[in-house]
Design a protein around this motif. Structure first.
Motif, PDB file in Angstrom:
ATOM      1  N   LEU A  56       0.815  -1.213   0.000  1.00  0.00           N
ATOM      2  CA  LEU A  56       0.000   0.000   0.000  1.00  0.00           C
ATOM      3  C   LEU A  56       0.852   1.269   0.000  1.00  0.00           C
ATOM      4  N   TYR A  61      -2.499   5.935  -1.329  1.00  0.00           N
ATOM      5  CA  TYR A  61      -2.635   5.534   0.067  1.00  0.00           C
ATOM      6  C   TYR A  61      -1.836   6.445   0.997  1.00  0.00           C
ATOM      7  N   THR A 289     -12.265   2.809   2.777  1.00  0.00           N
ATOM      8  CA  THR A 289     -11.742   1.513   3.221  1.00  0.00           C
ATOM      9  C   THR A 289     -12.690   0.376   2.888  1.00  0.00           C
ATOM     10  N   VAL A 295      -7.258  -2.369   0.502  1.00  0.00           N
ATOM     11  CA  VAL A 295      -7.137  -2.021   1.917  1.00  0.00           C
ATOM     12  C   VAL A 295      -7.762  -3.109   2.784  1.00  0.00           C
TER      13      VAL A 295
END
Length: 318
Positions: A56, A61, A289, A295
């Motif tokens: 990520l 992110y 999310t 995620v």
């Protein structure tokens, strides 16, 4: 700060809150406490997950992590005090404390406005210019965007604080809200509020409206760009843009109304202020999310890693 206020005789303000009803205050106490805890836990989980998972470590992110930090800060500048005020029944705030709330409110909202624009720019490049994405949205560019967002936030909040410190307050001192902000505080000043209203519109209202128009335009451009793509790709981009726009609308809508019409109804202002100080910060973990497969996968991996590490740790008895 008090040295800069030559004509003020008010040393503290009384925060009237959202309602005088004891039952409603109890309801607000429970609901806002739950929302605050959920906001802190959800955004903290995003930050920890992004830092812990190397998969990520991408620009999107990185920006999302900073948005989570800002949302936690925005949720914390006034909500904890409001909760403690409901519990203690002591609803006063010092003059310096009131100015501090104004500073942090405009710092975090100003920073979030620029960061949301940066995230929109990131999605625009990723979708409209995918071959140039890595060269345009580099790690250095992301750091620069975050730094610029904080610098703009500081400059904007300082302008609001300097303006507030020049106002003379000679009574009354009752703030018809659960935190201090210029639209409600400046109406207590012993000067003509019409000129102050024009200042609010020019420094906050027009800026928020302009940024919202730019963001809306970027989403329109993205949708127009992918109109000839496959239905699956179009559906995914449309879903992503819709989710992002919900956050943008929930954040900008109340801000635009409050600062474009600073002399509007206190009741409407209080209701709208709840959105961008309590409700919007929790939308970040929910929308960015729960709708993001990468995620969610990273969170499951982190959870399994923690569970396995706990099982592997031997128990020692003394």
């Amino acid at each position: 700060m008090m040295d800069l206020v030559n004509e003020s005789t008010v040393s503290d303000f009384v925060l009237l809150g959202l309602s005088k009803s004891w039952k409603l205050q109890t309801l607000f106490l429970v609901v806002f406490s739950l929302f605050y805890v959920a906001t802190m836990v959800g955004n903290s989980l995003i930050v920890i997950t992004v830092i812990a998972d190397s998969h990520l470590h991408f620009p999107m992110y990185f920006l999302l992590t900073n948005l989570s930090i800002i949302d936690m800060s925005l949720a914390s500048f006034a909500t904890p005090k409001m909760i403690t005020d409901y519990l203690s029944g002591h609803k006063t705030i010092s003059f310096d404390g009131c100015i501090t709330q104004i500073f942090f409110l405009h710092l975090f909202t100003g920073t979030e406005i620029i960061l949301l624009m940066a995230m929109s720019f990131d999605r625009y490049i990723a979708i409209c210019k995918p071959l140039h994405y890595t060269s345009i949205i580099s790690p250095q560019m992301c750091v620069a965007l975050v730094v610029v967002s904080w610098v703009v936030g500081v400059m904007h909040s300082m302008s609001q604080v300097i303006f507030a410190l020049t106002l003379p307050f000679c009574g009354p001192n009752e703030v018809d809200s659960f935190f201090c902000d210029l639209p409600v505080v400046f109406q207590l000043a012993c000067v003509n509020t019409y000129v102050l209203g024009l200042f609010m519109i020019s420094t906050s209202g027009i800026i928020a409206l302009s940024c919202f128009i730019l963001l809306f335009s970027s989403y329109v451009i993205v949708l127009v760009t992918i109109r000839n793509h496959s239905s699956k790709g179009t559906s995914k981009v449309l879903s992503t843009c819709t989710a992002h726009f919900i956050v943008v609308f929930m954040f900008f809508g109340p801000c635009i109304f409050i600062y474009m019409w600073p002399l509007s109804s206190f009741l409407i202002d209080k209701i709208l202020s709840v959105f961008y100080t309590i409700f919007t910060p929790i939308l970040n973990p929910v929308i960015y999310t729960l709708r993001n497969q990468e995620v969610k996968t990273a969170m499951r991996k982190l959870k399994n890693k923690l569970l396995n590490s706990n099982k592997a740790t031997p128990l020692h008895y003394f």
